[in-house]
Design an enzyme around this catalytic site. Sequence first.
Site, PDB file in Angstrom:
ATOM      1  CB  SER A 317      -0.932   0.091   1.222  1.00 45.01           C
ATOM      2  OG  SER A 317      -0.122   0.313   2.442  1.00 45.01           O
ATOM      3  CE  LYS A 318      -1.115   7.746   0.773  1.00 46.56           C
ATOM      4  NZ  LYS A 318       0.171   8.442   1.270  1.00 46.56           N
ATOM      5  NE  ARG A 319      -1.492   5.510   6.165  1.00 51.12           N
ATOM      6  CZ  ARG A 319      -1.720   6.787   5.572  1.00 51.12           C
ATOM      7  NH1 ARG A 319      -0.530   7.186   5.024  1.00 51.12           N
ATOM      8  NH2 ARG A 319      -2.555   7.444   5.855  1.00 51.12           N
ATOM      9  N   GLY A 321       5.016   2.476   1.144  1.00 48.34           N
ATOM     10  CA  GLY A 321       5.968   3.281   0.428  1.00 48.34           C
ATOM     11  C   GLY A 321       6.554   4.342   1.275  1.00 48.34           C
ATOM     12  CG  ASP A 322       3.921   7.340   2.335  1.00 47.47           C
ATOM     13  OD1 ASP A 322       4.498   7.626   1.477  1.00 47.47           O
ATOM     14  OD2 ASP A 322       2.740   7.808   2.706  1.00 47.47           O
TER      15      ASP A 322
END
Length: 560
Positions: A317-319, A321-322
Site C-alpha cells: 500500500s501507499k503507506r 512506500g512512505d
Amino acid sequence: MFLQTHGPIRAIHSGNHIISLIKQGMQKPPNDTGGFPFQCFRQWQLQEHTYLCSMNTVRVRFAPSPTGGLHLGGVRTVLYNYLFARQQGGQFILRIEDTDQTRYVDGAEQYIMDCLQWCGLVPDESPVHGGEYGPYRQSERKTLYRRYADQLVAAGQAYYAFDTPEALDQLRETHKAAGNSFFYNHEVRMGLNNSLRLLPEETQALLDAGTPYVIRIKVPANEFVSFTDMIRGDIAFDTNTTDDKVLLKADGMPTYHLAVVVDDYLMKITHAFRGEEWLPSAPIHLLLWKYLFGFDHMPQWAHLPLILKPDGNGKLSKRDGDRLGFPVYAMDWKDPKTGDLTKGFRELGFLPQAFINLLAALGWNDGSGQEIFTIDELIEKFNMDRVHVSGAKFDFEKAKWYNQEWIRKQPVAEWQSLVHQHLKEQGLVVPNDNYLTRVLELVKERCTLLTDFYTQAGFFFQAPQQWDMDAVRPKWNEDKKAFFTELVAIFATMTGWENAAIEEAFKTLATAKNIKPGELQLPMRVMLVGGKFGPAVFEIAAMIGRAATIARVENMLGAL
RNA sequence: GCCGUGUUGGUCAAGGGGUUAAGACGCCUCCCUUUCACGGAGGAAUCACGGGUUCGAAUCCCGUACAUGGUACCA
C-alpha cells in the site's frame, strides 16, 4: 488467435446446479460430455457456437475508481491488459468506476489519464478518447443499471431490502460478540426487512412512501458456481458461503458487482483481468452473468497475483512506500484535501520504459531468463499462461536495477531532456546540449536513477560548495601544497588543454617533486569534484576547462 | 471464525517424476581502478512440514502448518 489458447465459456444449467466451465482449448472430443446429460451438452455446444461467431475482437478494460494516486499494482493491471490487447489486435478500454460518490477525489481521473500517458499505455476508448460504447464513466450510466436491477427483481433473482446500514452494523456486532459472523444470506434473509419477507402490498407501501432501499441479489442455496480462471484454472464456490450482495445502493448507484457485469456486457469485453482480491466475489459476478445475459459473451476471467509488501506480509500500500522510503504511485500525487504529496516513480527518476519493464516482470516472465524487455518485445512475448499464481514481494532494489539497465541501454539522447529538466530544477545552468551529452555519457554508468545525475554530474556545471576534507587532510603536507601551487602555474601557461596533456603535465611535475602521482590524484579530485567520486580526474579537468580547473584548485588550497 | 488462493535461497524466479535445483537483484571475498561506479572471478539452498504413490518425488496424491485475499449501501 486467442481462441486457440483460451477456449470459450460454457454454461450449463443442470437441475439446481449452475455449472460453468471454460475449456483450455478446442481439443476436447465432441463426444465427451464430461458426464453431463446429453441435452446439457447440446445447449453448451449452442452457446459455444454463438460465442465463436461473435467474439472475434479482443476487448479488455481497466476500470479504476478515481479515489487517489495510481498504485503500481494498478499500472501492472493496465500493462497486462494493454499487452494482451495489442498482441491480439484488440482494443484497450479505460472505464472510470466512480460509483462511490463518497470516495470520489477531484483530479484523480485526470491523474490516471496522465499516468497512462506517461507509461505509454494509452487506451483506445475512454472518457476523453470517446468510443462507440460510451459513456465511459459509470456515474454517467447511472440510469442504465437500474433497468437491469429491476429486471432481476422482476425475475425473482433480486429483491428490495430496507434494512438500514445502522441496523446491519448492529447485527454484525451482536453476531461478532457471540463469536460468529453475520451474512446477509439465504439463512437469515427471511428474518430481515426486505421484499422477500414482506407482503407485496407492504413492500409497495414502503416504496411509495419513499423509504430508502437497496436491491440485493438473491443468491440461491445449495448450488455450485465454478469457472476457469486463465491463470488459476478451475475454481469453485459454494453459494451457501456467498452472501446477498447489494447490487443497487440507496442513492441509486450500482455497486461494483452490478456495474462490472452490465458494463462488461454492454462494452463487449472479452477478457477481464483484475487483481486477486476480486476472486471471492467472482461467484456474484458469475450469477449475474447467468441471470442477466445467460452467460452470453461472458469474458474470460483472469485474477492477477497481488503485489506484496517487501517486509512483513500483505498487499503493498501507499503507506508501505512512505514507511520504507520508496514510491508506490506511478507519478507524484497531491491529495487535494490534505495537500499531502506522495512521491511517484516518475519524479524519483524512473524512465517509463524501466517502470513498465519492472512491472511486467512482477508477476510474469517468459521462461528464457531474459529480464530486459522493450514494450514491443513484451507485446510479442507476453502470455497469460505464464503469469504467476502467487503474489510477489516488491523489491525496490531490483526496481532500481531495471532503471539502471535502461539508462545504459538507451542512447543518451532518449533521456537527456529529462535529466536537463531535473538539473534545471536543481538550479544548475547547462551551457549547451552538446556539453550535457558529453557529461551524461561520462557519468551514466554511475547512475541508477535520473535524479542521481545531480550529484554525479553537478560539478560539471558548478564548483563544489564543500569538500570532503577528511579524504585529504590526514595525508596533506607542505610538499603537496607546493606541488599544487606550481601545478596551477603550469596549467595557466601550458599550451593546449586536452585530457592527455593535463595528465602529462601533472605526472611530470609529480615525478620532479618526487611524489607518487597516485597520492596527488585524490586531492586533485576533491578539489574539482568535492568528494571521492566521479570519472577520471583529468577528463573532468578537460571538460570543465582551464579557468575553472585553476579556480577550483586555488579555491581549496586556500581552505586547507 | 467461515470461504477462496497460495508456499523453490534474504528477494524475484526457472524447472512440473531421474538435473551438480538455471538465472537475476541484494549480500560477502578477490581482481581491475591508488576516487566512486562499470566490468571480471568466486562464495552461500537437504525446493514449508508429515504421510502416501513410485525402482526413484522439488515435481503426482492426501493431510497439516503457515501466509495471504475476501467476508461493506468501497472498489
